[in-house]
Design an enzyme around this catalytic site. Structure first.
Site, PDB file in Angstrom:
ATOM      1  N   GLU A 176      37.405  24.862  14.528  1.00  0.00           N
ATOM      2  CA  GLU A 176      37.576  24.070  13.310  1.00  0.00           C
ATOM      3  C   GLU A 176      36.904  22.717  13.522  1.00  0.00           C
ATOM      4  O   GLU A 176      37.175  22.019  14.502  1.00  0.00           O
ATOM      5  CB  GLU A 176      39.074  23.895  13.017  1.00  0.00           C
ATOM      6  CG  GLU A 176      39.304  23.114  11.741  1.00  0.00           C
ATOM      7  CD  GLU A 176      40.641  23.439  11.072  1.00  0.00           C
ATOM      8  OE1 GLU A 176      41.196  24.513  11.324  1.00  0.00           O
ATOM      9  OE2 GLU A 176      41.107  22.600  10.284  1.00  0.00           O
ATOM     10  N   ARG A 177      36.033  22.374  12.602  1.00  0.00           N
ATOM     11  CA  ARG A 177      35.266  21.113  12.678  1.00  0.00           C
ATOM     12  C   ARG A 177      34.447  21.029  13.962  1.00  0.00           C
ATOM     13  O   ARG A 177      34.279  19.947  14.532  1.00  0.00           O
ATOM     14  CB  ARG A 177      36.180  19.883  12.570  1.00  0.00           C
ATOM     15  CG  ARG A 177      37.225  19.954  11.480  1.00  0.00           C
ATOM     16  CD  ARG A 177      36.648  20.190  10.122  1.00  0.00           C
ATOM     17  NE  ARG A 177      37.690  20.312   9.111  1.00  0.00           N
ATOM     18  CZ  ARG A 177      37.448  20.681   7.867  1.00  0.00           C
ATOM     19  NH1 ARG A 177      36.231  20.982   7.466  1.00  0.00           N
ATOM     20  NH2 ARG A 177      38.412  20.784   6.998  1.00  0.00           N
ATOM     21  N   ASN A 219      46.099  23.747  13.936  1.00  0.00           N
ATOM     22  CA  ASN A 219      46.483  24.751  12.937  1.00  0.00           C
ATOM     23  C   ASN A 219      46.601  26.049  13.740  1.00  0.00           C
ATOM     24  O   ASN A 219      45.705  26.875  13.772  1.00  0.00           O
ATOM     25  CB  ASN A 219      45.427  24.875  11.848  1.00  0.00           C
ATOM     26  CG  ASN A 219      45.241  23.555  11.114  1.00  0.00           C
ATOM     27  OD1 ASN A 219      46.214  22.891  10.776  1.00  0.00           O
ATOM     28  ND2 ASN A 219      44.005  23.154  10.897  1.00  0.00           N
ATOM     29  N   GLU A 300      49.555  19.574   5.788  1.00  0.00           N
ATOM     30  CA  GLU A 300      48.494  20.412   5.236  1.00  0.00           C
ATOM     31  C   GLU A 300      48.882  21.892   5.235  1.00  0.00           C
ATOM     32  O   GLU A 300      48.110  22.760   5.612  1.00  0.00           O
ATOM     33  CB  GLU A 300      47.189  20.195   6.017  1.00  0.00           C
ATOM     34  CG  GLU A 300      46.707  18.757   5.921  1.00  0.00           C
ATOM     35  CD  GLU A 300      45.341  18.511   6.535  1.00  0.00           C
ATOM     36  OE1 GLU A 300      44.997  19.194   7.504  1.00  0.00           O
ATOM     37  OE2 GLU A 300      44.636  17.618   6.033  1.00  0.00           O
ATOM     38  N   ARG A 333      52.555  15.467  16.253  1.00  0.00           N
ATOM     39  CA  ARG A 333      51.579  14.690  15.490  1.00  0.00           C
ATOM     40  C   ARG A 333      52.204  14.015  14.263  1.00  0.00           C
ATOM     41  O   ARG A 333      53.080  14.587  13.609  1.00  0.00           O
ATOM     42  CB  ARG A 333      50.416  15.586  15.040  1.00  0.00           C
ATOM     43  CG  ARG A 333      49.622  16.098  16.216  1.00  0.00           C
ATOM     44  CD  ARG A 333      48.561  17.048  15.751  1.00  0.00           C
ATOM     45  NE  ARG A 333      47.321  16.424  15.371  1.00  0.00           N
ATOM     46  CZ  ARG A 333      46.646  16.683  14.260  1.00  0.00           C
ATOM     47  NH1 ARG A 333      47.127  17.513  13.351  1.00  0.00           N
ATOM     48  NH2 ARG A 333      45.494  16.113  14.018  1.00  0.00           N
ATOM     49  N   ARG A 345      48.395   7.853   0.005  1.00  0.00           N
ATOM     50  CA  ARG A 345      48.401   8.625   1.248  1.00  0.00           C
ATOM     51  C   ARG A 345      48.405   7.718   2.485  1.00  0.00           C
ATOM     52  O   ARG A 345      48.952   8.081   3.530  1.00  0.00           O
ATOM     53  CB  ARG A 345      47.171   9.550   1.256  1.00  0.00           C
ATOM     54  CG  ARG A 345      47.000  10.275   2.565  1.00  0.00           C
ATOM     55  CD  ARG A 345      45.906  11.300   2.466  1.00  0.00           C
ATOM     56  NE  ARG A 345      45.537  11.760   3.786  1.00  0.00           N
ATOM     57  CZ  ARG A 345      44.559  12.603   4.032  1.00  0.00           C
ATOM     58  NH1 ARG A 345      43.852  13.100   3.025  1.00  0.00           N
ATOM     59  NH2 ARG A 345      44.280  12.974   5.255  1.00  0.00           N
ATOM     60  N   LYS A 369      46.885   9.385  14.565  1.00  0.00           N
ATOM     61  CA  LYS A 369      45.442   9.197  14.395  1.00  0.00           C
ATOM     62  C   LYS A 369      45.128   7.705  14.359  1.00  0.00           C
ATOM     63  O   LYS A 369      45.952   6.906  13.895  1.00  0.00           O
ATOM     64  CB  LYS A 369      44.955   9.862  13.111  1.00  0.00           C
ATOM     65  CG  LYS A 369      44.907  11.378  13.209  1.00  0.00           C
ATOM     66  CD  LYS A 369      44.194  12.023  12.022  1.00  0.00           C
ATOM     67  CE  LYS A 369      44.240  13.550  12.155  1.00  0.00           C
ATOM     68  NZ  LYS A 369      43.544  14.260  11.073  1.00  0.00           N
ATOM     69  N   ASP A 374      42.268   9.559   7.780  1.00  0.00           N
ATOM     70  CA  ASP A 374      41.799  10.752   8.482  1.00  0.00           C
ATOM     71  C   ASP A 374      40.397  10.568   9.056  1.00  0.00           C
ATOM     72  O   ASP A 374      39.424  11.075   8.488  1.00  0.00           O
ATOM     73  CB  ASP A 374      41.803  11.940   7.491  1.00  0.00           C
ATOM     74  CG  ASP A 374      41.527  13.262   8.181  1.00  0.00           C
ATOM     75  OD1 ASP A 374      41.513  13.288   9.414  1.00  0.00           O
ATOM     76  OD2 ASP A 374      41.334  14.263   7.463  1.00  0.00           O
ATOM     77  N   GLU A 396      45.249   9.351  18.699  1.00  0.00           N
ATOM     78  CA  GLU A 396      44.345  10.498  18.588  1.00  0.00           C
ATOM     79  C   GLU A 396      43.037  10.021  17.972  1.00  0.00           C
ATOM     80  O   GLU A 396      43.029   9.510  16.850  1.00  0.00           O
ATOM     81  CB  GLU A 396      44.996  11.581  17.714  1.00  0.00           C
ATOM     82  CG  GLU A 396      44.093  12.786  17.438  1.00  0.00           C
ATOM     83  CD  GLU A 396      44.787  13.867  16.591  1.00  0.00           C
ATOM     84  OE1 GLU A 396      46.003  14.111  16.774  1.00  0.00           O
ATOM     85  OE2 GLU A 396      44.128  14.454  15.729  1.00  0.00           O
ATOM     86  N   GLU A 402      33.287  15.188  12.456  1.00  0.00           N
ATOM     87  CA  GLU A 402      33.640  15.775  11.162  1.00  0.00           C
ATOM     88  C   GLU A 402      33.162  14.909   9.994  1.00  0.00           C
ATOM     89  O   GLU A 402      32.644  15.427   9.008  1.00  0.00           O
ATOM     90  CB  GLU A 402      35.159  15.959  11.085  1.00  0.00           C
ATOM     91  CG  GLU A 402      35.625  16.459   9.731  1.00  0.00           C
ATOM     92  CD  GLU A 402      37.129  16.681   9.646  1.00  0.00           C
ATOM     93  OE1 GLU A 402      37.828  16.434  10.634  1.00  0.00           O
ATOM     94  OE2 GLU A 402      37.590  17.108   8.576  1.00  0.00           O
ATOM     95  N   TRP A 551      43.015  15.141  -2.586  1.00  0.00           N
ATOM     96  CA  TRP A 551      41.901  15.971  -2.120  1.00  0.00           C
ATOM     97  C   TRP A 551      40.729  15.853  -3.100  1.00  0.00           C
ATOM     98  O   TRP A 551      40.003  16.808  -3.350  1.00  0.00           O
ATOM     99  CB  TRP A 551      42.343  17.434  -1.924  1.00  0.00           C
ATOM    100  CG  TRP A 551      43.172  17.584  -0.674  1.00  0.00           C
ATOM    101  CD1 TRP A 551      43.417  16.617   0.255  1.00  0.00           C
ATOM    102  CD2 TRP A 551      43.869  18.751  -0.204  1.00  0.00           C
ATOM    103  NE1 TRP A 551      44.227  17.098   1.269  1.00  0.00           N
ATOM    104  CE2 TRP A 551      44.517  18.402   1.012  1.00  0.00           C
ATOM    105  CE3 TRP A 551      44.025  20.063  -0.695  1.00  0.00           C
ATOM    106  CZ2 TRP A 551      45.297  19.305   1.744  1.00  0.00           C
ATOM    107  CZ3 TRP A 551      44.796  20.958   0.038  1.00  0.00           C
ATOM    108  CH2 TRP A 551      45.419  20.588   1.248  1.00  0.00           C
TER     109      TRP A 551
END
Ligand code: BDP
Length: 707
Positions: A176-177, A219, A300, A333, A345, A369, A374, A396, A402, A551
């Site tokens: 992923e990414r 995930n 998510e 996390r 957000r 993070k 993000d 993180e 990404e 989003w």
């Protein structure tokens, strides 16, 4: 010769060859060896000094990690000096040796080390085997950089205890990414087939001081909790262990249900708790030094304790309880945000986690993070830092690019990491930097953590873009010592990896150091964020449809006929209130907010005069245009190094810079044309208006959405 020494010798003769998978192509360097190339020392006087040291002594215990250090040293010296060094276990009173010494009285921390010239020997000493390995790598780095041996005196300890990579790798081999091929882990061949690359991966990490790796995506698949996969993971852990690296897994919170067949995954359910305890015990049977779990929960769409009306702390503590008999930890996390159309957000993680401060088990570290949203090209530091004094908070970072142009754009990330670490939270007055929250010195945590989302993959050069190796390198070096400067790290990496030609190195280092600001200028200047479509690749600031408001791109930039930017002051979402008053003061007043953060906190009128003397519209255009133009400067800088580094690497970067240049113009045009529909102003004199129309740019972006 005693049996002990013999054993030591035979390991050295038969031990796995370094970079075993790396028969270097005859025509040049394919980047596989990273910063561990050990090319011959060419400075004659330095080489003569090094050659005085003819032997090395492994008088430390013959543990696996010291053996790894010995193998590394032997190979390193052979390549650097063109001479085999002899190995002995007892050196008597002789001089001219490199001594690896386990020394309980060493004044550095457990994993720390000393390197010193003592009695005519170079002595690498540490309390622990890992420390000896780190010291050995540091010595080899010194030699690779051809620094004089005299006055060699290093005392170094890591500032952070858990220094780890997070792989977002899936069971099916995708990442992923990930932009550097597929996963390094070959699940379908494990546990029998051990790809030699696992060892090279471990060496590279250990050379930076990284001591943990989470093998799978946050995930997560519950499959990793099955005995079949635990055994596969154990095979990788066996390799990592030899380099002082602990193996961790991301877990799927609902695994008791989906894998265990229970009717619930409620963390307060006794059966669920028993299931996890048993699971953890099963893992420790196969992996006695297992590192622990990383958990993405209620984020998510991932399952979590809130599915059962429980808190993040209750979920984390249930897992921590399962780790009680072991050294392992739970990393939970804080990347959470609800689909609330009225909410900001930015504020979500703080709102959910600050009330839980003091409620987490001591075995839990909360991983935050760097920024509140993000991994954007620029974000203010997350307001969680400093505001949970009773909970160890790890940071993180995202190494994989990404939001930074994938493997096509050159963006040196050390300045991103440093910007966050150096930010002052003011929680305990001035000097309460994020770095001091993370290294535990501010609130007295001993469980401290720095994690980086890995950018590695199966590409021969590991990271796709050759310059992206520097981001892995920089993350690792900063996780050991966050006080190193971006420039120092860039210089080191360039010298070790690309070229020893001083002039060429200068121009590459300059390119690296400016690359992040250049990217921000053409991509998201003045504190803009997230003009992205689904794949996070192409510009799409007009995107206004999504399954939830946050989003969409328009949610973030808030362009309208009056101006641009997200008002997060008291007249807007008031996210600023989550920071200490001194921080609020820096960002509260639009006239005083530093330009890089302006639109993060303010909705600014198009014709507002900024500190540069230009209006917002003019300043934006200036940034977009100079940013895109600066990529041609980057190309020139790179060209200056031509002939001073490997031809293959030169060409790969030159071509990628060409892509970057084309795409920088694409980004610029997309933003300028789109924002122009609100600002209703022409492109300022001196800049050539985009040659394409907004409709044409949209069409070119839409191609990426077609199946
Ligand atoms: C976002 C990524 C997504 C990750 C998520 C996370 O787009 O793939 O799963 O972060 O960190 O940036 O959990």
């Amino acid at each position: 010769m005693t049996t002990k020494i013999l054993l030591f010798f035979s390991f050295l003769l038969t031990g796995p060859a370094l970079f075993a998978a790396d028969p270097l192509p005859a025509d040049g360097d394919d980047g596989y060896r990273l910063w561990l190339k050990y090319e011959p020392v060419i400075n004659a006087s330095v080489k003569a000094e090094y050659l005085r040291f003819t032997a090395f002594v492994g008088n430390a215990s013959k543990g696996e990690i010291v053996k790894s250090a010995a193998v590394e040293l032997k190979t390193g010296l052979k390549n650097l000096l063109g001479k085999s060094v002899s190995v002995t276990n007892s050196f008597g009173n002789k001089t001219g040796g490199i001594v690896l010494r386990l020394d309980a009285s060493n004044d550095q921390q457990d994993e720390g080390y000393h390197i010193a010239l003592a009695g005519g020997n170079i002595v690498v000493s540490s309390k622990s085997e890992s420390g000896i390995l780190y010291g050995t790598f540091a010595l080899l780095r010194h030699m690779q950089m051809q620094l004089p041996i005299e006055n060699l005196k290093v005392a170094s300890s890591p500032k952070v205890r858990y220094r780890m990579l997070n792989h977002w790798d899936n069971v099916d081999g995708t990442v992923e990414r990930g932009y550097a091929g597929s996963s390094l882990w070959k699940w379908y061949e494990l546990p029998e087939v051990i790809d030699p690359r696992y060892q090279d991966y471990a060496r590279a990490n250990a050379s930076l001081g990284i001591n943990g790796t989470v093998l799978n995506n946050v995930n997560a698949s519950a499959r990793f909790m099955s005995q079949e996969y635990i055994v596969k993971v154990a095979a990788i852990a066996d390799v990592m262990r030899k380099y002082g690296i602990k193996t961790y897994l991301s877990v799927y919170f609902a695994a008791p249900k989906t894998l265990g067949g229970l009717s619930t995954s409620d963390p307060l359910d006794p059966q669920v708790r028993a299931w996890w305890k048993e699971k953890v015990a099963q893992i420790y049977k196969e992996i006695p030094d297992f590192g622990g779990f990383l958990v993405k929960a209620n984020s998510e769409g991932e399952p979590g304790p809130q599915d059962y009306g429980r808190t993040h702390a209750e979920g984390a503590n249930m897992l921590a309880e399962a780790f009680k008999p072991y050294e392992g930890i739970v990393i939970w996390r804080a990347f959470v945000y609800k689909a609330d159309p009225r909410a900001d957000r930015f504020k979500a993680a703080y709102e959910e986690f600050v009330p839980l401060d003091g409620k987490f088990d001591p075995k839990v570290i909360v991983q935050v993070k760097n920024g509140p949203i993000d991994f954007q090209p620029r974000e203010p530091f997350s307001p969680l830092f400093g505001n949970m004094p009773k909970t160890p908070l790890g940071v993180e970072f995202q190494i994989t690019q990404e939001y930074l142009g994938f493997a096509a754009h050159a963006v040196y990330e050390a300045p991103i990491f440093k910007e966050c670490l150096n930010s002052d939270t003011y929680v305990n007055g001035q000097g309460s930097s994020v770095a001091r929250v993370v290294d535990g010195s501010l609130h007295g945590y001993s469980r401290t953590l720095m994690a980086g989302v890995a950018n590695t993959g199966s590409d021969r050069n590991w990271t796709g873009h050759p310059l992206a190796q520097a981001n892995w390198y920089a993350f690792g070096r900063l996780s050991w010592d966050h006080e190193l400067s971006s420039e120092q790290i860039a210089r080191e990496w360039t010298a070790l990896t690309l070229t020893r030609n001083q002039k060429a190195a200068e121009s590459i280092v300059l390119l690296m150091l400016r690359s992040r600001e250049i990217y921000v200028d053409y991509n998201t200047p003045l504190g803009l964020s997230r003009p992205w479509m689904g794949v996070h690749f192409a510009p799409e600031p007009w995107q206004n449809k999504g399954s939830r408001p946050d989003w969409t791109a328009v949610y973030y930039h808030r362009a309208d006929s009056s101006g641009l930017g997200f008002d997060r002051t008291a007249s807007g979402s008031n996210a600023l209130a989550q920071y200490q008053p001194q921080v609020q003061k820096q960002w509260n007043n639009p006239d005083k907010t530093p330009l890089p953060y302006l639109l993060w906190f303010h909705h600014v009128r198009w014709d507002e005069k900024l500190s540069t003397g230009r209006t917002l519209w003019e300043e934006l255009c200036t940034r977009f245009y100079t940013g895109a133009d600066s990529v041609s400067w980057m190309r020139q800088q790179w060209d200056m190094a031509k002939g001073s580094l490997d031809e293959q690497i030169y060409a790969s970067v030159a071509q990628r810079l060409e892509v970057q240049h084309r795409e920088a113009i694409w980004w610029r045009d997309a933003w300028v044309l789109y924002l122009q529909t609100f600002a209703r102003q022409t492109v300022p004199a001196g800049f050539e208006p985009p040659r394409q129309t907004l409709e044409e740019v949209k069409k070119s972006v839409n191609v990426y959405l077609i199946r």
